[in-house]
Design a protein around this motif. Sequence first.
Motif, PDB file in Angstrom:
ATOM      1  N   GLN A 133       2.225   6.403   1.777  1.00  0.00           N
ATOM      2  CA  GLN A 133       2.054   7.775   0.577  1.00  0.00           C
ATOM      3  C   GLN A 133       2.552   7.109  -0.170  1.00  0.00           C
ATOM      4  N   LEU A 134       3.700   5.943  -0.714  1.00  0.00           N
ATOM      5  CA  LEU A 134       4.233   5.619  -1.426  1.00  0.00           C
ATOM      6  C   LEU A 134       3.777   4.037  -1.781  1.00  0.00           C
ATOM      7  N   ARG A 135       2.628   3.825  -0.904  1.00  0.00           N
ATOM      8  CA  ARG A 135       1.485   2.954  -1.794  1.00  0.00           C
ATOM      9  C   ARG A 135       0.264   3.505  -2.464  1.00  0.00           C
ATOM     10  N   ARG A 136       0.550   4.945  -1.458  1.00  0.00           N
ATOM     11  CA  ARG A 136      -1.420   5.709  -2.384  1.00  0.00           C
ATOM     12  C   ARG A 136      -0.605   5.730  -4.014  1.00  0.00           C
ATOM     13  N   THR A 137       0.588   6.714  -3.788  1.00  0.00           N
ATOM     14  CA  THR A 137       1.251   7.488  -4.924  1.00  0.00           C
ATOM     15  C   THR A 137       0.929   6.292  -6.410  1.00  0.00           C
ATOM     16  N   ILE A 138       1.382   5.005  -5.922  1.00  0.00           N
ATOM     17  CA  ILE A 138       1.589   4.293  -6.893  1.00  0.00           C
ATOM     18  C   ILE A 138       0.113   3.175  -6.910  1.00  0.00           C
ATOM     19  N   GLN A 139      -0.583   4.100  -6.641  1.00  0.00           N
ATOM     20  CA  GLN A 139      -2.237   3.366  -6.854  1.00  0.00           C
ATOM     21  C   GLN A 139      -2.652   4.689  -7.883  1.00  0.00           C
ATOM     22  N   ARG A 140      -2.276   5.930  -7.548  1.00  0.00           N
ATOM     23  CA  ARG A 140      -2.716   7.224  -8.050  1.00  0.00           C
ATOM     24  C   ARG A 140      -2.216   6.597  -9.399  1.00  0.00           C
ATOM     25  N   ILE A 141      -0.793   6.217  -9.841  1.00  0.00           N
ATOM     26  CA  ILE A 141      -0.021   6.192 -10.795  1.00  0.00           C
ATOM     27  C   ILE A 141      -1.279   5.327 -11.107  1.00  0.00           C
ATOM     28  N   GLU A 142      -1.191   3.900 -11.040  1.00  0.00           N
ATOM     29  CA  GLU A 142      -1.999   3.362 -11.656  1.00  0.00           C
ATOM     30  C   GLU A 142      -3.658   3.812 -12.137  1.00  0.00           C
ATOM     31  N   GLN A 143      -4.366   4.840 -11.358  1.00  0.00           N
ATOM     32  CA  GLN A 143      -5.407   4.860 -12.244  1.00  0.00           C
ATOM     33  C   GLN A 143      -5.273   6.090 -13.625  1.00  0.00           C
TER      34      GLN A 143
END
Length: 133
Positions: free
Chosen positions: A101-111
């Motif tokens: 989930q941390l990886r997914r959250t980082i990707q979403r923040i980058e988006q």
Amino acid sequence: MIGMGRRHKVLAAAALWGACAWFVSLDVDFLVGNLHNAPHWLLQLVRALFMGVSVAIAYVVYRKYLLEIQIRSEKYAEIREQICRLLAGLLTVRDEDLIHQLRRTIQRIEQVLKHYDPKSVHLGGEAKTPKAA
């Protein structure tokens, strides 16, 4: 600070516009002063119109700058709100899924950051939209 560079550019542009207006006003005064046959009220009218147009242009530039500042602050608030929502969602994740989930959250923040990045605008004129969370 990034804001200081922008402020210096705005001040330099304002100084340049002021110098141009001053130079043009000298030309107008010279031209109007050489019209000896024209009535006095016409000369005053030309000077007043020139000053009115100069002030109107300066006001439009000033309002555009204020609007840009307001839009930036609204974008900042939206970015902050979306990132807070993403991080709040991360806090409710079970320990086993935390790294995923941390990886997914980082990707979403980058988006989210890409969405508001002025350099990521497509040729069509619309910014990239982040995927729904």
